[in-house]
Design a protein around this motif. Structure first.
Motif, short mmCIF file in Angstrom:
data_model
loop_
_atom_site.label_atom_id
_atom_site.label_comp_id
_atom_site.label_asym_id
_atom_site.label_seq_id
_atom_site.Cartn_x
_atom_site.Cartn_y
_atom_site.Cartn_z
N VAL A 1 35.02 43.15 38.97
CA VAL A 1 34.46 42.48 37.83
C VAL A 1 35.64 41.70 37.14
O VAL A 1 35.47 40.41 36.39
CB VAL A 1 33.90 43.39 36.84
CG1 VAL A 1 33.60 42.71 35.54
CG2 VAL A 1 32.84 44.02 37.47
N SER A 2 36.84 42.18 37.26
CA SER A 2 37.91 41.50 36.60
C SER A 2 38.23 40.25 37.26
O SER A 2 38.56 39.22 36.80
CB SER A 2 39.24 42.47 36.46
OG SER A 2 40.25 41.74 35.71
N TYR A 3 38.10 40.15 38.59
CA TYR A 3 38.45 39.21 39.55
C TYR A 3 37.37 37.77 39.12
O TYR A 3 37.72 36.86 39.12
CB TYR A 3 38.22 39.49 40.99
CG TYR A 3 38.33 38.25 41.72
CD1 TYR A 3 39.55 37.66 42.14
CD2 TYR A 3 37.18 37.82 42.45
CE1 TYR A 3 39.74 36.55 42.99
CE2 TYR A 3 37.16 36.35 43.29
CZ TYR A 3 38.51 35.98 43.52
OH TYR A 3 38.55 34.72 44.43
N TRP A 4 36.12 38.52 39.21
CA TRP A 4 35.08 37.23 38.79
C TRP A 4 34.90 36.85 37.56
O TRP A 4 34.90 35.74 37.28
CB TRP A 4 33.91 37.71 39.30
CG TRP A 4 33.64 37.80 40.70
CD1 TRP A 4 33.22 39.03 41.50
CD2 TRP A 4 33.70 36.75 41.68
NE1 TRP A 4 33.42 38.59 42.90
CE2 TRP A 4 33.47 37.21 42.97
CE3 TRP A 4 33.81 35.47 41.48
CZ2 TRP A 4 33.37 36.32 43.94
CZ3 TRP A 4 33.74 34.49 42.51
CH2 TRP A 4 33.67 34.93 43.98
N ALA A 5 35.53 37.59 36.42
CA ALA A 5 35.54 37.10 35.20
C ALA A 5 36.71 36.11 34.94
O ALA A 5 36.56 35.02 34.23
CB ALA A 5 35.77 38.28 34.41
N LYS A 6 37.91 36.47 35.60
CA LYS A 6 39.10 35.36 35.44
C LYS A 6 38.56 34.21 36.33
O LYS A 6 39.09 33.09 35.90
CB LYS A 6 40.15 36.17 36.14
CG LYS A 6 40.75 37.15 35.08
CD LYS A 6 42.05 37.57 35.60
CE LYS A 6 42.09 38.98 36.23
NZ LYS A 6 43.42 39.60 36.66
N GLU A 7 37.95 34.30 37.30
CA GLU A 7 37.40 33.10 38.25
C GLU A 7 36.57 32.27 37.24
O GLU A 7 36.49 31.09 37.28
CB GLU A 7 36.74 33.50 39.43
CG GLU A 7 37.71 34.13 40.41
CD GLU A 7 38.59 33.04 40.87
OE1 GLU A 7 38.11 32.07 41.84
OE2 GLU A 7 39.80 33.07 41.08
N THR A 8 35.80 32.72 36.47
CA THR A 8 34.77 31.95 35.83
C THR A 8 35.34 31.61 34.56
O THR A 8 35.14 30.26 34.20
CB THR A 8 33.68 33.13 35.06
OG1 THR A 8 33.00 33.69 36.28
CG2 THR A 8 32.65 32.27 34.37
N LYS B 1 28.35 37.27 44.10
CA LYS B 1 29.53 37.94 43.94
C LYS B 1 29.79 39.45 43.94
O LYS B 1 30.88 40.09 44.09
CB LYS B 1 29.75 37.88 42.39
CG LYS B 1 29.99 36.46 41.81
CD LYS B 1 30.23 36.36 40.35
CE LYS B 1 30.46 34.58 39.82
NZ LYS B 1 30.33 34.48 38.45
N GLY B 2 28.74 40.19 44.48
CA GLY B 2 28.57 41.38 44.84
C GLY B 2 28.67 42.63 43.56
O GLY B 2 28.93 43.51 43.95
N LEU B 3 28.11 41.97 42.64
CA LEU B 3 28.08 42.79 41.12
C LEU B 3 26.58 43.42 41.19
O LEU B 3 25.52 42.76 41.44
CB LEU B 3 28.40 41.94 40.06
CG LEU B 3 29.59 41.17 40.06
CD1 LEU B 3 29.60 40.15 38.91
CD2 LEU B 3 30.79 42.20 39.95
N SER B 4 26.73 44.73 40.65
CA SER B 4 25.59 45.53 40.12
C SER B 4 25.15 44.66 38.70
O SER B 4 25.69 43.97 38.15
CB SER B 4 25.72 46.67 39.83
OG SER B 4 26.52 47.02 38.87
#
Length: 110
Positions: free
Chosen positions: A31-38, A52-55
């Motif tokens: 989640v941290s990775y994708w939030a930073k990418e966003t 993104k593979g998130l629930s």
């Protein structure tokens, strides 16, 4: 859960990691990775939650983290926003024991 790691000589070393701790670590990292990418607006940041593979629960944390990060970026700058995302996500993933639930195949429209 058994976690295997490669040794310097090419072998494997295993250790038992409590499932809940591993689930929290995966949640925090993903989640941290994708939030930073966003927040950074990278090319892949536009992928949907499934790509993104998130629930569903993790995606909710992601959205909250991005909102908090954007607010922090406006007042304190990008570096502080990225730091905030790491702390925010770690806390929420810990509170929700990895937030792995709610992975049905459809999300309601936003």
């Amino acid at each position: 859960m058994l976690v295997l790691r490669a040794t310097p000589r090419g072998g494997l070393r295993g250790r038992l990691v409590p499932h809940s701790r591993l689930t929290r670590a995966v949640c925090t990292s993903l989640v941290s990775y994708w939030a930073k990418e966003t927040l950074l607006g990278t090319k892949r940041s536009g992928l949907d939650w499934e790509q993104k593979g998130l629930s569903n629960d993790q995606y909710a944390i992601h959205e909250d983290a991005v909102a908090a990060g954007r607010a922090e970026e406006r007042t304190a700058g990008r570096d502080k926003a990225l730091e905030l995302i790491d702390r925010f996500v770690a806390r929420r993933c810990d509170e929700q024991a990895g937030a792995a639930g709610g992975s049905e195949t459809r999300r309601p429209p936003v």
